[in-house]
Write an enzyme that holds these catalytic residues in place. Structure first.
Site, PDB file in Angstrom:
ATOM      1  N   HIS A  29       3.170  27.311  31.288  1.00  0.00           N
ATOM      2  CA  HIS A  29       3.821  26.006  31.377  1.00  0.00           C
ATOM      3  C   HIS A  29       3.250  25.203  32.539  1.00  0.00           C
ATOM      4  O   HIS A  29       2.868  24.039  32.387  1.00  0.00           O
ATOM      5  CB  HIS A  29       5.335  26.217  31.548  1.00  0.00           C
ATOM      6  CG  HIS A  29       6.111  24.952  31.747  1.00  0.00           C
ATOM      7  ND1 HIS A  29       6.927  24.416  30.764  1.00  0.00           N
ATOM      8  CD2 HIS A  29       6.224  24.115  32.806  1.00  0.00           C
ATOM      9  CE1 HIS A  29       7.488  23.314  31.209  1.00  0.00           C
ATOM     10  NE2 HIS A  29       7.068  23.108  32.454  1.00  0.00           N
ATOM     11  N   GLU A  30       3.198  25.839  33.705  1.00  0.00           N
ATOM     12  CA  GLU A  30       2.681  25.138  34.882  1.00  0.00           C
ATOM     13  C   GLU A  30       1.179  24.887  34.769  1.00  0.00           C
ATOM     14  O   GLU A  30       0.677  23.856  35.216  1.00  0.00           O
ATOM     15  CB  GLU A  30       2.990  25.944  36.151  1.00  0.00           C
ATOM     16  CG  GLU A  30       4.466  26.141  36.415  1.00  0.00           C
ATOM     17  CD  GLU A  30       5.251  24.833  36.427  1.00  0.00           C
ATOM     18  OE1 GLU A  30       4.699  23.799  36.867  1.00  0.00           O
ATOM     19  OE2 GLU A  30       6.405  24.839  35.982  1.00  0.00           O
ATOM     20  N   HIS A  66       0.597  21.671  32.902  1.00  0.00           N
ATOM     21  CA  HIS A  66       0.650  20.493  33.770  1.00  0.00           C
ATOM     22  C   HIS A  66      -0.661  20.324  34.540  1.00  0.00           C
ATOM     23  O   HIS A  66      -1.233  19.235  34.617  1.00  0.00           O
ATOM     24  CB  HIS A  66       1.792  20.635  34.786  1.00  0.00           C
ATOM     25  CG  HIS A  66       3.165  20.563  34.210  1.00  0.00           C
ATOM     26  ND1 HIS A  66       3.580  19.533  33.399  1.00  0.00           N
ATOM     27  CD2 HIS A  66       4.241  21.380  34.354  1.00  0.00           C
ATOM     28  CE1 HIS A  66       4.846  19.727  33.057  1.00  0.00           C
ATOM     29  NE2 HIS A  66       5.265  20.843  33.627  1.00  0.00           N
TER      30      HIS A  66
END
Length: 249
Positions: free
Chosen positions: A53-54, A57
């Site tokens: 998820h990170e 980004h």
């Protein structure tokens, strides 16, 4: 000049090995081993998804003009590089194990001024929850397509449901969540200022409402289950996986 983007870390590889180990443990013909295996599979898989998820980004920010994410180590898939390892990894895992709430994980610091446009800025925020959406869909589809052993099917199905819950939760336009970050570049300056002040407490209020008000919680999980069914998820396997994961209930 752009550098090589992805450098897998030993910690991330260790989380993958842990997840696979949990899956293999479910194959042992013993109830305790089955429960432990599903617990490890889901918890390890959730930790892996927090990293991805990170990374979502970070990689979009990197491609969109913010080269600083490389030097900060965000492209290594190493959870230790996030703002706070406890808040980034440990706390979400604890909340997941206790209550099944897919809390957002850590955060990567983005230099928004380096991004090329508002559209890129918005895409950086959307990349994280979309990663959860893709992971959830792939997990759900893989169970139906490959028909794995019962313990693995149950664990992967519950993990898929959690991924989709994380997507629905993170996409909400609440300050401090990715849904707000996606619309923030297009908001007025006063609205952006309000979001900056509210981002510390707004998610806490949202979680309190989600946990404390049954009607709100019901609407949230109805949306998650509907999305889970739309991507081909098996509700029965997810329910079995949930029961095995929360073996102490």
């Amino acid at each position: 000049m752009q550098r090589s983007a992805v450098r897998p870390s030993p910690v991330f590889i260790g989380l993958l090995v842990l997840t696979v180990g949990g899956a293999l443990l479910t194959l042992v013909e013993d109830r305790t081993a089955l429960q432990a295996g599903v617990f490890i599979l889901v918890l390890g898989g959730w930790a892996v998804s927090l990293c991805l998820h990170e990374f979502g980004h970070a990689i979009v920010a990197f491609r969109g003009g913010d080269q600083s994410v490389y030097f900060k180590g965000y492209l290594t898939l190493d959870p230790r590089k996030y703002t706070d390892p406890v808040l980034s990894l440990v706390l979400p895992l604890v909340f997941l194990a206790i209550g099944g709430i897919p809390l957002p994980g850590g955060a990567v610091w983005i230099n928004h001024h380096a991004l090329r446009s508002r559209a890129v800025d918005s895409s950086v925020s959307l990349a994280g929850p979309l990663t959860n959406l893709v992971l959830g869909a792939l997990l759900a589809i893989s169970v139906g397509a490959f028909d794995p052993a019962p313990g693995i099917a149950a664990g992967l199905s519950f993990l898929a449901l959690l991924q989709l819950a994380a997507f629905v939760l993170n996409i909400l336009p609440v300050p401090g969540l990715d849904g707000w970050g996606a619309i923030e570049p297009y908001l007025s300056y006063p609205a952006q200022q309000f979001g900056a002040k509210a981002r510390q407490w707004a998610p806490l209020i949202m979680f309190a409402v989600l946990i404390g008000i049954p009607g709100v919680s019901g609407v949230f999980w109805d949306a998650v289950i509907a999305l889970y069914g739309a991507v081909g998820g098996d509700r029965d396997w997810a329910a079995i996986g949930q029961a095995l994961f929360f073996f102490w209930r």
